[in-house]
Design an enzyme around this catalytic site. Structure first.
Site, PDB file in Angstrom:
ATOM      1  N   ASP A 187       0.853  -1.174   0.000  1.00 34.65           N
ATOM      2  CA  ASP A 187       0.000   0.000   0.000  1.00 34.65           C
ATOM      3  C   ASP A 187       0.901   1.239   0.000  1.00 34.65           C
ATOM      4  O   ASP A 187       2.061   1.155   0.369  1.00 34.65           O
ATOM      5  CB  ASP A 187      -0.865  -0.074   1.262  1.00 34.65           C
ATOM      6  CG  ASP A 187      -1.530   1.237   1.568  1.00 34.65           C
ATOM      7  OD1 ASP A 187      -2.331   1.671   0.737  1.00 34.65           O
ATOM      8  OD2 ASP A 187      -1.251   1.813   2.633  1.00 34.65           O
ATOM      9  N   THR A 189       0.033   5.120   0.931  1.00 33.71           N
ATOM     10  CA  THR A 189      -0.002   6.114   2.000  1.00 33.71           C
ATOM     11  C   THR A 189       0.180   5.487   3.377  1.00 33.71           C
ATOM     12  O   THR A 189      -0.550   4.580   3.752  1.00 33.71           O
ATOM     13  CB  THR A 189      -1.343   6.874   1.955  1.00 33.71           C
ATOM     14  OG1 THR A 189      -1.592   7.205   0.605  1.00 33.71           O
ATOM     15  CG2 THR A 189      -1.304   8.111   2.810  1.00 33.71           C
ATOM     16  N   ASP A 385      -1.012  -0.213   6.076  1.00 30.36           N
ATOM     17  CA  ASP A 385      -0.951   0.509   7.349  1.00 30.36           C
ATOM     18  C   ASP A 385      -2.139   0.187   8.237  1.00 30.36           C
ATOM     19  O   ASP A 385      -2.226   0.668   9.362  1.00 30.36           O
ATOM     20  CB  ASP A 385      -0.833   2.011   7.134  1.00 30.36           C
ATOM     21  CG  ASP A 385      -2.021   2.562   6.372  1.00 30.36           C
ATOM     22  OD1 ASP A 385      -2.970   1.806   6.129  1.00 30.36           O
ATOM     23  OD2 ASP A 385      -1.988   3.746   6.020  1.00 30.36           O
TER      24      ASP A 385
HETATM   25  P1  ADP Z   1      -3.654   4.492  -0.331  1.00 24.59           P
HETATM   26  O1  ADP Z   1      -4.181   3.349  -1.112  1.00 24.59           O
HETATM   27  O2  ADP Z   1      -2.508   5.125  -1.013  1.00 24.59           O
HETATM   28  O3  ADP Z   1      -3.343   4.155   1.098  1.00 24.59           O
HETATM   29  P2  ADP Z   1      -6.246   5.575   0.311  1.00 24.59           P
HETATM   30  O4  ADP Z   1      -7.010   4.413  -0.210  1.00 24.59           O
HETATM   31  O5  ADP Z   1      -6.179   5.784   1.764  1.00 24.59           O
HETATM   32  O6  ADP Z   1      -4.786   5.614  -0.318  1.00 24.59           O
HETATM   33  O7  ADP Z   1      -6.840   6.901  -0.353  1.00 24.59           O
HETATM   34  C1  ADP Z   1      -6.866   7.036  -1.743  1.00 24.59           C
HETATM   35  C2  ADP Z   1      -7.136   8.452  -2.155  1.00 24.59           C
HETATM   36  O8  ADP Z   1      -8.414   8.834  -1.660  1.00 24.59           O
HETATM   37  C3  ADP Z   1      -6.171   9.454  -1.580  1.00 24.59           C
HETATM   38  O9  ADP Z   1      -5.044   9.621  -2.412  1.00 24.59           O
HETATM   39  C4  ADP Z   1      -7.019  10.712  -1.532  1.00 24.59           C
HETATM   40  O10 ADP Z   1      -7.036  11.332  -2.793  1.00 24.59           O
HETATM   41  C5  ADP Z   1      -8.398  10.172  -1.255  1.00 24.59           C
HETATM   42  N1  ADP Z   1      -8.732  10.212   0.192  1.00 24.59           N
HETATM   43  C6  ADP Z   1      -8.889   9.160   1.024  1.00 24.59           C
HETATM   44  N2  ADP Z   1      -9.190   9.554   2.265  1.00 24.59           N
HETATM   45  C7  ADP Z   1      -9.194  10.911   2.246  1.00 24.59           C
HETATM   46  C8  ADP Z   1      -9.436  11.934   3.220  1.00 24.59           C
HETATM   47  N3  ADP Z   1      -9.705  11.667   4.489  1.00 24.59           N
HETATM   48  N4  ADP Z   1      -9.359  13.207   2.800  1.00 24.59           N
HETATM   49  C9  ADP Z   1      -9.077  13.500   1.535  1.00 24.59           C
HETATM   50  N5  ADP Z   1      -8.854  12.596   0.578  1.00 24.59           N
HETATM   51  C10 ADP Z   1      -8.906  11.318   0.910  1.00 24.59           C
HETATM   52 MG    MG Z   2      -3.428   3.435   3.107  1.00 24.86          MG
END
Ligand code: ADP
Ligand code: MG
Length: 491
Positions: A187, A189, A385
């Protein structure tokens, strides 16, 4: 109980106050909680395995069974006893000990068969050789318990050694699976990146000001646990934009959030969140090439009016390239980045790391990808995470959660939880798995050879019953000694 400064041992005699627990110098912190005031250096190695102490001050989270020194803390207790992170770790390790790995089941079956086989050999020895001493020696020399011991002892040693290093392994069977894994999914973030993004640019749209955009976005993000939400809230504080109250908060996993702010619906999220809105083209026009440099754009929409774009930048964890290199070196060729972020951001990051990627994924897409690999017969390890990756972590053959200390979801959903945010632990756990399986195989082989040789010598009358009895403990000692090697943790 405030600020004791110095290492005054006398302070440790003071009793906790009513509104918060006190933690004086040199004492174990008795519960999980948040520091209200004071300052101290906390040795968290019991939880994280990290020997470098961390500084705790107002707002820091502290964990039970860690040791505060060089100061004192006033802590608002959030969890006590078995509910603390430490309590959970203990419970999980206990459960892990009760888990049976596949190799263990095979060994158990084998030892169930072994007894009748030995009885038959003894009977044959008596019938053919008419030698009661040789018959007795056969019965005495046979050691079936060492078959049963070969696997669990090794697994136990590794689970225990792992716990000391900040690796919570929830069962020996995950070590067995990990040793055979061939696909690693990661993953983005909070996993590949530090998960502490900063808002570095604010582009207001229409009649909105930068300040308004921040106020609205931070209000909508007020209740979100996502790292991006924290970035937005922090940006508002830094810019002194007014804090607005919000209600009806709703998180849309993998896309963003929405809430009512001053009676208006405010949404914050990725471009994709607004895909089917009439103003989508307008938003898209304001998407800049920033994302090509691995940055994330958040779009703020207030009452169906595009209000602004926030550009967030997160830093890649510095240990990642070396860790991935090590994992590749162990023969895991298929490494893929799975992210909910956009194509360009993913491409920039994956390109820098030399790994494959898939972007624009919702949490359920991640699960589907894990399943697809599994259907092809791959054994999938997923590192996440735990914030919104919990389902994919649970679906993977082995789910590894980063920085799990204090995070319930991560500890619950993952099969292996890393109690500290350190990518070096990922190749390490792969290595532990391989070493463990090596030791298990050596244990089983040793037992097998011992029994074959022992039975032959006994049946032929070379080994008298007294020596056979002494020899009987040989495989157990061998297995214990061999498995104890796993207790040694490298620093
Ligand atoms: P990753 O797969 O990289 O961990 P997430 O699935 O957590 O990412 O989120 C994917 C995308 O959704 C982020 O890049 C963002 O654009 C949007 N996003 C998710 N949660 C939030 C939030 N709380 N506020 C703003 N944008 C969000
Ligand atoms: Mg994530």
């Amino acid at each position: 109980m405030e600020q004791d400064g110095g290492e005054s041992g006398a302070a440790s005699q003071r009793s906790p106050t009513r509104d918060g627990g006190g933690c004086a110098p040199g004492r174990k912190i008795p519960a999980d909680g948040e520091v209200i005031s004071g300052q101290a250096t906390v040795d968290q190695s019991t939880i994280t395995g990290e020997s470098m102490p961390v500084e705790a001050a107002a707002g820091s989270r502290v964990f039970a069974a860690t040791i505060a020194s060089l100061g004192s803390l006033r802590v608002r207790v959030s969890r006590v006893g078995v509910d603390t992170t430490f309590g959970r770790v203990i419970k999980m390790v206990e459960e892990a000990e009760a888990q049976r790995a596949d190799v263990q089941r095979i060994a158990d079956k084998f030892s169930a068969w072994y007894l009748p086989v030995v009885t038959v050999i003894a009977a044959l020895t008596f019938l053919i050789r008419r030698d009661p001493l040789a018959t007795a020696a056969v019965l005495v020399v046979a050691c079936s318990c060492s078959f049963a011991l070969a696997t669990p002892i090794a697994m136990l040693a590794s689970v225990g050694a792992g716990a000391r290093r900040g690796l919570l392994i929830k069962g020996g069977k995950y070590l067995e699976t990990l040793a055979q894994a061939n696909v690693l999914l990661i993953d983005k973030t909070g996993t590949l990146t530090l998960g502490r993004p900063r808002i570095e640019r604010i582009t207001p749209l229409g009649a909105f000001s930068s300040e308004q955009v921040l106020s609205l976005a931070a209000a909508a993000e007020h209740d979100s646990e996502h790292p991006l939400a924290e970035a937005v809230r922090q940006a508002r504080r830094l810019q002194n934009a007014p804090a607005l109250p919000s209600e009806s908060f709703q998180a849309i996993p993998g896309l963003g959030v929405q809430a009512q702010v001053n009676g208006q619906k405010v949404r914050v999220g990725s471009l994709r969140m607004f895909q089917s809105e009439p103003f989508f083209a307008d938003l898209q026009a304001h998407s800049s090439p920033a994302s090509q440099q691995g940055k994330t754009e958040l779009f703020v929409v207030c009452a169906d009016q595009p209000a602004g774009v926030l550009t967030a930048e997160d830093t890649l964890r510095s240990e990642v390239p070396a860790a991935l290199e090590q994992i590749r070196g162990m023969g895991i060729r298929q490494i893929e980045l799975l992210t909910g972020d956009n194509q360009q951001t993913a491409a920039a990051l994956a390109g820098a790391l030399g790994i494959a990627y898939r972007a624009n994924l919702l949490p359920e897409d991640k699960i589907a990808i894990v399943k697809a690999y599994q259907q092809q017969g791959s054994i999938v390890v997923m590192v996440g995470d735990g914030v919104n990756d919990a389902p994919a972590l649970a679906q993977a053959n082995v789910g590894i959660a980063m920085g799990a200390a204090g995070s319930d979801v991560a500890i619950e959903a993952a099969h292996i939880a890393l109690m500290r945010d350190d990518w070096a632990l990922v190749p390490e756990v792969f290595q532990i798995a391989r070493r463990t399986m090596g030791v298990v195989k050596a244990n089983l082989l040793f037992t097998m050879v011992y029994n074959v040789v022992g039975l032959s010598l006994a049946a032929t009358g070379i080994l008298p019953p007294i020596l056979a009895a002494a020899a009987q403990s040989l495989p157990d000692i061998g297995i214990l000694g061999n498995s104890a090697r796993l207790l040694r943790t490298k620093k």
